[in-house]
Scaffold this motif. Structure first.
Motif, PDB file in Angstrom:
ATOM      1  N   GLY A 150       1.286  -1.127   0.084  1.00 29.99           N
ATOM      2  CA  GLY A 150       0.044   0.285   0.013  1.00 29.99           C
ATOM      3  C   GLY A 150       1.282   0.973   0.117  1.00 29.99           C
ATOM      4  O   GLY A 150       2.059   1.555   0.849  1.00 29.99           O
ATOM      5  N   TYR A 151       0.601   2.304  -0.548  1.00 29.60           N
ATOM      6  CA  TYR A 151       1.370   4.031  -0.699  1.00 29.60           C
ATOM      7  C   TYR A 151       0.057   4.742  -0.287  1.00 29.60           C
ATOM      8  O   TYR A 151      -1.198   5.199  -1.801  1.00 29.60           O
ATOM      9  CB  TYR A 151       1.830   4.045  -2.452  1.00 29.60           C
ATOM     10  N   LEU A 152       0.380   5.745   0.738  1.00 30.32           N
ATOM     11  CA  LEU A 152      -0.375   7.091   0.725  1.00 30.32           C
ATOM     12  C   LEU A 152       0.309   8.350   0.484  1.00 30.32           C
ATOM     13  O   LEU A 152      -1.105   8.761  -0.329  1.00 30.32           O
ATOM     14  CB  LEU A 152      -0.186   6.488   2.080  1.00 30.32           C
ATOM     15  N   GLY A 153       1.547   7.950  -0.440  1.00 31.48           N
ATOM     16  CA  GLY A 153       1.573   9.447  -1.144  1.00 31.48           C
ATOM     17  C   GLY A 153       2.395  10.079  -0.295  1.00 31.48           C
ATOM     18  O   GLY A 153       1.550  11.389  -0.701  1.00 31.48           O
ATOM     19  N   VAL A 154       3.219   9.698   0.755  1.00 24.58           N
ATOM     20  CA  VAL A 154       3.287  10.791   1.926  1.00 24.58           C
ATOM     21  C   VAL A 154       4.900  10.850   1.827  1.00 24.58           C
ATOM     22  O   VAL A 154       5.497  10.430   2.040  1.00 24.58           O
ATOM     23  CB  VAL A 154       2.117  11.473   3.192  1.00 24.58           C
ATOM     24  N   LYS A 199      -3.247   7.758  14.091  1.00 27.42           N
ATOM     25  CA  LYS A 199      -4.312   6.207  13.407  1.00 27.42           C
ATOM     26  C   LYS A 199      -4.519   5.586  12.580  1.00 27.42           C
ATOM     27  O   LYS A 199      -4.888   6.178  11.547  1.00 27.42           O
ATOM     28  CB  LYS A 199      -5.051   6.247  14.598  1.00 27.42           C
ATOM     29  N   VAL A 200      -4.051   4.466  12.725  1.00 27.70           N
ATOM     30  CA  VAL A 200      -3.777   3.918  10.987  1.00 27.70           C
ATOM     31  C   VAL A 200      -5.257   3.143  11.703  1.00 27.70           C
ATOM     32  O   VAL A 200      -4.658   1.753  11.966  1.00 27.70           O
ATOM     33  CB  VAL A 200      -2.817   3.748  10.052  1.00 27.70           C
ATOM     34  N   ILE A 215       1.364   1.156   6.498  1.00 28.26           N
ATOM     35  CA  ILE A 215       0.269   1.344   5.457  1.00 28.26           C
ATOM     36  C   ILE A 215       1.170   0.233   4.471  1.00 28.26           C
ATOM     37  O   ILE A 215      -0.069  -0.318   3.635  1.00 28.26           O
ATOM     38  CB  ILE A 215       0.569   2.853   4.883  1.00 28.26           C
ATOM     39  N   ALA A 216       2.048  -0.130   4.178  1.00 29.97           N
ATOM     40  CA  ALA A 216       2.961  -0.799   3.046  1.00 29.97           C
ATOM     41  C   ALA A 216       2.423  -1.924   3.417  1.00 29.97           C
ATOM     42  O   ALA A 216       1.860  -3.386   2.794  1.00 29.97           O
ATOM     43  CB  ALA A 216       4.627  -1.182   3.819  1.00 29.97           C
ATOM     44  N   ASN A 217       2.190  -2.263   5.222  1.00 30.11           N
ATOM     45  CA  ASN A 217       1.136  -3.592   4.742  1.00 30.11           C
ATOM     46  C   ASN A 217       0.155  -3.810   4.682  1.00 30.11           C
ATOM     47  O   ASN A 217      -0.654  -5.107   5.448  1.00 30.11           O
ATOM     48  CB  ASN A 217       1.840  -4.667   7.095  1.00 30.11           C
ATOM     49  N   LEU A 241      -5.610   2.754  -0.417  1.00 28.44           N
ATOM     50  CA  LEU A 241      -4.213   2.726  -1.255  1.00 28.44           C
ATOM     51  C   LEU A 241      -4.156   2.540  -2.044  1.00 28.44           C
ATOM     52  O   LEU A 241      -4.298   2.201  -3.399  1.00 28.44           O
ATOM     53  CB  LEU A 241      -3.461   2.482  -0.112  1.00 28.44           C
ATOM     54  N   GLY A 242      -2.898   3.426  -3.235  1.00 29.14           N
ATOM     55  CA  GLY A 242      -2.244   3.408  -4.274  1.00 29.14           C
ATOM     56  C   GLY A 242      -1.496   2.190  -3.980  1.00 29.14           C
ATOM     57  O   GLY A 242      -1.010   1.411  -3.018  1.00 29.14           O
TER      58      GLY A 242
END
Length: 370
Positions: A150-154, A199-200, A215-217, A241-242
């Motif tokens: 996953g990718y948030l872009g930050v 929090k995520v 995010i990556a997981n 997520l991208g």
């Protein structure tokens, strides 16, 4: 690649797939006789003090079994964004990598991968990739797939003690958004530079459980609630997520068109010099040209730094651009003075500056009052 069984039979192996980011590879062998297999267990259920058994091939001696306990969970050993290792005092040496770590029920809860040793030998500090991380990667590679993250872009920074004090937040909880990439998941969800992610998907962001790891997981395309603190208030945004791109990809940030205040407020400059050890001035078109800033950011420029101040110790330099202070824009020296004065009245010991140097991405730096 050859796999040598316990009875010394050597079998040619096929490399099915690899994931260099977590140091995991999957091999396939074919044998005439049935081979026993072990299963992944639930590493989330392991606790500090639990007994474990490690098997490996230390220094090429062959199959070796050692025993110990789980010394710690969630260790970050600086190997990458996905660090979440199990630490053990079971003897692990060079050659143990890839070997299983078992719980007392015979389930694999980790893959031995690294040691810490000033001498190269075992000193009781070994690390294993948890089954919760390894198992889905192995399943993906076994199926012929490519591991996607996953990718948030930050761009992010830890919320250190100074930054937490400047924002009036608990330390070691949350991470600062220093950059938001356009048209990526965070930007589309409404997340902004300066937000503090706490929090995520209901899981707290901590030094042991970072935003990058969470995010990556998470799977690509997942709708993930992201809880942030903005302006002292908690808000929740849902990001789709991208896919995380190559590590070589560089993000760019455009600060916008020039919108400068040419007024030189000497009173504000003097006050800022006294409180923070910084002499600041308006970012005029002439100064922007001298600093070769293109595009020209909206901010104020540092003219001098008191080397005995915390700002000097933190490495701030003449020519650095202050874009914001305590998450509020600074387009004039008076802005910085007003923000610093308010922080001091509120009992804060630091001011959180958002600083750009040349064409480098901006960074948050917490500066203590003199």
């Amino acid at each position: 690649i050859n796999v040598i069984l316990q009875d010394k039979t050597s079998i040619r192996a096929e490399l099915v797939g690899t994931d260099p980011r977590t140091d995991i590879a999957v091999l396939r062998i074919k044998h005439d006789k049935p081979l026993a297999a072990v299963a992944f267990g639930d590493s989330d259920q392991s606790e500090v003090g639990d007994w474990v058994i490690a098997i490996g091939n230390p220094f090429g001696f062959g199959g070796t079994v050692t025993a110990g306990i789980v010394s710690a969970r969630g260790r970050d050993i600086g190997q990458g964004l996905y660090d979440d290792f199990i630490q053990t005092d079971a003897s692990i040496n060079q050659g143990n990598s890839g070997g299983p770590m078992f719980d007392m029920n015979g389930n694999v809860i980790g893959i031995n991968t690294a040691i810490f040793s000033p001498t190269g030998g075992n000193i009781g500090i070994g690390f294993a990739i948890p089954a919760e991380v390894a198992s889905p990667i192995v399943d993906t590679l076994r199926g012929g797939g490519r591991v996607k993250r996953g990718y948030l872009g930050v761009g992010i920074q830890p919320l250190d003690e100074g930054a937490a004090d400047a924002l009036g937040l608990p330390k070691n909880r949350g991470e600062l958004i220093a950059r938001v990439e356009p048209n990526e998941a965070a930007a589309k969800a409404g997340i902004r530079e300066g937000d503090v992610v706490v929090k995520v998907n209901g899981r707290e962001v901590t030094p042991d459980q970072t935003l990058s790891f969470l995010i990556a997981n998470s799977p690509v395309g997942a709708r993930v609630p992201i809880e942030v603190i903005r302006g002292g208030k908690r808000q929740t945004f849902t990001a789709v997520l991208g896919e995380r791109p190559s590590e070589d990809k560089l993000a760019t940030l455009t600060q916008g068109e020039p919108g400068l205040d040419p007024e030189d407020d000497q009173t504000a400059q003097n006050a800022t010099r006294e409180s923070l050890g910084l002499a600041v001035e308006a970012l005029t078109p002439e100064i922007a040209r001298a600093l070769r800033l293109n595009p020209v950011p909206k901010g104020i420029v540092i003219g001098a730094v008191d080397p005995s101040s915390d700002a000097g110790a933190k490495g701030l330099q003449r020519g650095d651009i202050i874009l914001s202070a305590n998450q509020q824009p600074t387009t004039s020296p008076e802005d910085l003075n007003t923000i610093a004065t308010a922080a001091k009245k509120a009992g804060r010991n630091n001011v959180l500056l958002f600083v750009q140097r040349g064409s480098n991405p901006p960074r948050y730096i917490a500066v203590k009052f003199k």
